[in-house]
Design an enzyme around this catalytic site. Structure first.
Site, PDB file in Angstrom:
ATOM      1  N   TYR A  28       0.831  -1.215   0.000  1.00 48.61           N
ATOM      2  CA  TYR A  28       0.000   0.000   0.000  1.00 48.61           C
ATOM      3  C   TYR A  28       0.860   1.258   0.000  1.00 48.61           C
ATOM      4  O   TYR A  28       0.537   2.246  -0.658  1.00 48.61           O
ATOM      5  CB  TYR A  28      -0.931  -0.009   1.219  1.00 48.61           C
ATOM      6  N   VAL A  95      -5.550  -1.674   7.160  1.00 50.66           N
ATOM      7  CA  VAL A  95      -6.774  -2.406   6.853  1.00 50.66           C
ATOM      8  C   VAL A  95      -6.694  -2.760   5.367  1.00 50.66           C
ATOM      9  O   VAL A  95      -6.382  -1.891   4.537  1.00 50.66           O
ATOM     10  CB  VAL A  95      -8.033  -1.561   7.152  1.00 50.66           C
ATOM     11  N   ILE A 104     -13.670  -0.502  10.520  1.00 52.00           N
ATOM     12  CA  ILE A 104     -12.563  -1.221  11.156  1.00 52.00           C
ATOM     13  C   ILE A 104     -11.544  -0.248  11.738  1.00 52.00           C
ATOM     14  O   ILE A 104     -11.067  -0.439  12.859  1.00 52.00           O
ATOM     15  CB  ILE A 104     -11.909  -2.210  10.168  1.00 52.00           C
ATOM     16  N   TYR A 139      -8.212  10.816  10.185  1.00 51.70           N
ATOM     17  CA  TYR A 139      -7.661  11.161  11.507  1.00 51.70           C
ATOM     18  C   TYR A 139      -8.156  12.526  11.981  1.00 51.70           C
ATOM     19  O   TYR A 139      -8.518  12.691  13.142  1.00 51.70           O
ATOM     20  CB  TYR A 139      -6.128  11.153  11.476  1.00 51.70           C
TER      21      TYR A 139
END
Length: 172
Positions: A28, A95, A104, A139
Site C-alpha cells: 500500500y 486495513v 474497522i 484522523y
C-alpha cells in the site's frame, strides 16, 4: 463489503498473519517488498516473548467463527517527560483495501483508546505519510486528531546506531 468483524489481541500463533498484513502495508505504501526485513521468528521474539510491541488484529466474522484477517494495529508504549505518564505509540495501522470504510479503523482506535486508558496514557501518537490524504482526512475529521506542526521525524538505522559509539565517553 465486510458485514461482521471482530478485533482481538494477537497471539504468537498469529505471526504469519501479522507478516502478511505487514507485507500488505508495504505494498500500500509503494515500498519494495525487500524493505520488509521482519520474519515470523523476529515477530514471535520481539512481540510475544520480549513484549516490545503489541498487535491488535481484525478478522471477518465472530470470535467463535473467525474468518479472513482484515487488518492490524501494532503499537508500543513510550513515556512523556512533560506529562510524567506513559503514552501509546501506534506504529502501524493497516486495513486491507477490500475492508476499508466499514468501521474497522474506528474500531481499532476504540480498542487503542481502551488500552491507553487502562495504562493511564496521557496521549496516543502516530505518524502518517504526507501523501496519504484519505488517512489524514480520517484522523482529522473523524477522530479529531491534531497535526504535530513544528515536529520532524528523525531516524538512525543500524549503521547510524553503531556509529554512535564514536561519541562514547567511556574509556574501555
Amino acid at each position: 463489503m465486510v458485514p461482521h468483524f471482530h478485533i482481538r489481541q494477537a497471539t504468537a500463533d498469529d505471526v504469519d498473519t501479522i507478516l502478511k498484513l505487514i507485507i500488505g502495508l508495504a505494498t500500500y505504501e509503494n515500498e519494495p517488498l525487500s524493505t520488509v526485513e521482519t520474519t515470523p521468528d523476529l515477530l514471535r521474539e520481539n512481540i510475544f516473548e520480549k513484549h516490545y510491541a503489541h498487535t491488535l488484529l481484525a478478522f471477518e466474522g465472530t470470535p467463535e467463527a473467525p474468518g479472513a484477517p482484515l487488518g492490524m494495529a501494532l503499537y508500543f508504549f513510550n513515556y512523556s517527560t512533560w506529562t510524567g505518564r506513559p503514552g501509546l505509540y501506534l506504529e502501524d495501522l493497516f486495513v486491507i483495501p477490500e475492508a476499508r470504510n466499514v468501521g474497522i479503523g474506528k474500531a481499532f482506535f476504540a480498542e487503542l483508546g481502551k488500552v491507553a486508558q487502562a495504562k493511564n496514557c496521557a496521549r496516543l501518537d502516530w505518524s502518517v505519510l504526507t501523501w496519504n490524504e484519505p488517512s489524514i482526512a480520517f484522523y482529522e475529521k473523524v477522530l479529531g486528531a491534531k497535526r504535530m506542526d513544528g515536529w520532524m521525524g528523525m531516524r538512525l538505522d543500524e549503521r547510524g546506531i553503531a556509529e554512535l559509539e564514536k561519541f562514547s565517553t567511556r574509556n574501555e
